[in-house]
Motif scaffolding. Structure first.
Motif, PDB file in Angstrom:
ATOM      1  N   UNK A  69       3.558   2.378   6.366  1.00  0.00           N
ATOM      2  CA  UNK A  69       3.715   0.935   6.210  1.00  0.00           C
ATOM      3  C   UNK A  69       2.422   0.160   6.311  1.00  0.00           C
ATOM      4  N   UNK A  70       1.635   0.437   7.362  1.00  0.00           N
ATOM      5  CA  UNK A  70       0.416  -0.340   7.574  1.00  0.00           C
ATOM      6  C   UNK A  70      -0.724   0.133   6.676  1.00  0.00           C
ATOM      7  N   UNK A  71      -0.980   1.449   6.672  1.00  0.00           N
ATOM      8  CA  UNK A  71      -2.159   1.956   5.963  1.00  0.00           C
ATOM      9  C   UNK A  71      -1.912   2.057   4.457  1.00  0.00           C
ATOM     10  N   UNK A  72      -0.913   2.843   4.057  1.00  0.00           N
ATOM     11  CA  UNK A  72      -0.686   3.082   2.630  1.00  0.00           C
ATOM     12  C   UNK A  72      -0.270   1.815   1.899  1.00  0.00           C
ATOM     13  N   UNK A  73       0.708   1.100   2.455  1.00  0.00           N
ATOM     14  CA  UNK A  73       1.220  -0.093   1.775  1.00  0.00           C
ATOM     15  C   UNK A  73       0.385  -1.323   2.114  1.00  0.00           C
ATOM     16  N   UNK A  74       0.145  -1.547   3.412  1.00  0.00           N
ATOM     17  CA  UNK A  74      -0.518  -2.779   3.819  1.00  0.00           C
ATOM     18  C   UNK A  74      -1.993  -2.836   3.483  1.00  0.00           C
ATOM     19  N   UNK A  75      -2.741  -1.749   3.709  1.00  0.00           N
ATOM     20  CA  UNK A  75      -4.189  -1.773   3.511  1.00  0.00           C
ATOM     21  C   UNK A  75      -4.604  -1.258   2.127  1.00  0.00           C
TER      22      UNK A  75
END
Length: 370
Positions: free
Chosen positions: A136-142
Motif C-alpha cells: 500500500x505505502x511503497x508500491x502504490x503510494x510512493x
C-alpha cells in the motif's frame, strides 16, 4: 584523552549535545518535525501495530504459541536451528512487520523458550516490513505502480528466508533449547497391531498433535489468568510498547531534520552518490539510501521519486525495506534491552538482508518486472 573521546558513550553524549544545540537554534523546525513524527505514529503505526501487540499477548496467554511450537518443531530445527515455537514468530513478524518479531522473541526469551543464540537468529530474519506497508505505502503510494509489489515482496521476504538459512551458522557451538518439548508429558501409547509405513506416519502425526494440544493446555494452566485479566494486561503492555515506539519515531524525525539543516545529510548523500557512480548506479539514488539509513518511510519515498529507472529504484527500495532504518533498529534494541540478546548480530543481519534483497531485485527482474 583521545581514547576517551572516541569511546561509544562519549560519541553518543556529544551527538546528543549537538542535537540539543541545533534544536535551540532551529526551534520552529524541531517542533514541526516532531509533529510530523507524531502524525506518522498516530495515523500509521498505532493502528497498524497496536492490534498485533495485543493479539500476541493474548496468544501467548492462551498457549496458542506453544501449540504451533510443537507442530512446527520438525521443520524449524533442521532449517534454521530454532525450536518450532519460532515458526509462530516468523509468521507474526512477516504479517505484522517490524518490530513485532523482536517483541515476540523477547517474550519467548523471558519464558525460557529460546536461548540467546536462538533469539538472535530469530530476530535477525523476522525484522521485516509488513505486506500492507510494502504494497500500500511503497508500491502504490510512493511508486504508483501496484505491479511492482510481487517483485519487492519476493526480494524482501526471499532475502529474509535466505538470511534465516545463513543465520543457522550463527554461534554454532551454542546448545539448542528444549523449546516446549521439555514441558510435555509422555504421549498416549499407540494401539497394538499398528504396522506399515502409512500407519506409522499417521500414528506419529497423531502423537505430535496430542503433544501440541497438551503443550497448549499446560501453558494455559501455567499462565492462570482469566480472560478479563489477560485482556487488561495485554492492552496495558501493548500501550507501553506503543509509547516507546512513538517516542523513537518522533525523536528520529527531529534528528533527521536537524542533521538536514546543518548539511550533514547532503554531505553524506554526496559521498554515497560517488560510491554509486563507481558501481554504475544512478547517483540520484544516494538521497534515498541516506534517508533510508535513518528512517524506512523517508527512504522508500525518496526511492519512488528518484526518477532514475524503475529497476534501480526498486532495488534501492528493497535495500531500504530490508535495512529498516536506524529508527527501527532503535525500536528493536529497546525491546531486547531486558534480555541478553546482543545488537551486533542484528546489525550485521540487517546489512546482509539489505544487500540480499537488492541483489534479488536484479536477479528476479526478468521474471517479475512490472
Amino acid at each position: 584523552m583521545l581514547r576517551v573521546l572516541i569511546h561509544p558513550a562519549s560519541v553518543t553524549g556529544l551527538g546528543a549535545l549537538l542535537i540539543a544545540v541545533l534544536m535551540a537554534l532551529y526551534p520552529g523546525q524541531a517542533l514541526a518535525s516532531a509533529a510530523r513524527g507524531l502524525s506518522i505514529w498516530w495515523e500509521v503505526l498505532f493502528p497498524a501495530l497496536f492490534p498485533f501487540f495485543v493479539l500476541s499477548e493474548l496468544l501467548l496467554g492462551f498457549g496458542i504459541v506453544h501449540f504451533f511450537g510443537r507442530i512446527l518443531d520438525p521443520l524449524m530445527r533442521p532449517l534454521f536451528r530454532l525450536p518450532g515455537i519460532g515458526g509462530f514468530v516468523v509468521t507474526m513478524g512477516y504479517v505484522s512487520g517490524y518490530p513485532v518479531g523482536a517483541r515476540l522473541t523477547a517474550q519467548l526469551w523471558e519464558q525460557k523458550l529460546v536461548n540467546r543464540a536462538e533469539g538472535e537468529r530469530l530476530v535477525a530474519f523476522t525484522t521485516t516490513s509488513d505486506p500492507i506497508f510494502l504494497i500500500g505505502a511503497v508500491s502504490v503510494g510512493f511508486f504508483h505502480n501496484v505491479a511492482l509489489a510481487p517483485l519487492l515482496a519476493a526480494a524482501h521476504y526471499g532475502g529474509a528466508f535466505l538470511l534465516g538459512l545463513l543465520m543457522r551458522f550463527h554461534d554454532p557451538h551454542a546448545p539448542a533449547s528444549e523449546g516446549v518439548r521439555g514441558r510435555l508429558i509422555t504421549p498416549p501409547p499407540h494401539a497394538d497391531g499398528v504396522s506399515g509405513t502409512g500407519a506409522l506416519a499417521g500414528s506419529r502425526r497423531r502423537s505430535r498433535l496430542y503433544e501440541a494440544i497438551k503443550a497448549m493446555h499446560e501453558a494455559r494452566l501455567l499462565d492462570g489468568r482469566g480472560l478479563g485479566k489477560l485482556l487488561q494486561d495485554s492492552i496495558q503492555s501493548a500501550l507501553r510498547l506503543m509509547m516507546v515506539v512513538g517516542g523513537l519515531v518522533v525523536f528520529f524525525s527531529v534528528v533527521m531534520e536537524m542533521l538536514t539543516r546543518v548539511g550533514f545529510v547532503e554531505g553524506l548523500a554526496e559521498v554515497v552518490r560517488l560510491v554509486f557512480g563507481i558501481f554504475g548506479l544512478p547517483g540520484q539514488l544516494g538521497d534515498a539510501a541516506v534517508f533510508g539509513l535513518f528512517e524506512v518511510t523517508l527512504g522508500a519515498r525518496a526511492a519512488g521519486e528518484a526518477g532514475t529507472g524503475l529497476m534501480h529504484q526498486a532495488a534501492i527500495a528493497a535495500w531500504v525495506l530490508s535495512w529498516g532504518g536506524l529508527s527501527v533498529h532503535a525500536q528493536v534494541a529497546s525491546l531486547l534491552s531486558r534480555t541478553d540478546l546482543r545488537y551486533k548480530p542484528l546489525l550485521i543481519a540487517r546489512l546482509v538482508h539489505a544487500f540480499l534483497a537488492m541483489a534479488l531485485v536484479y536477479v528476479l527482474w526478468g521474471w517479475l518486472a512490472p
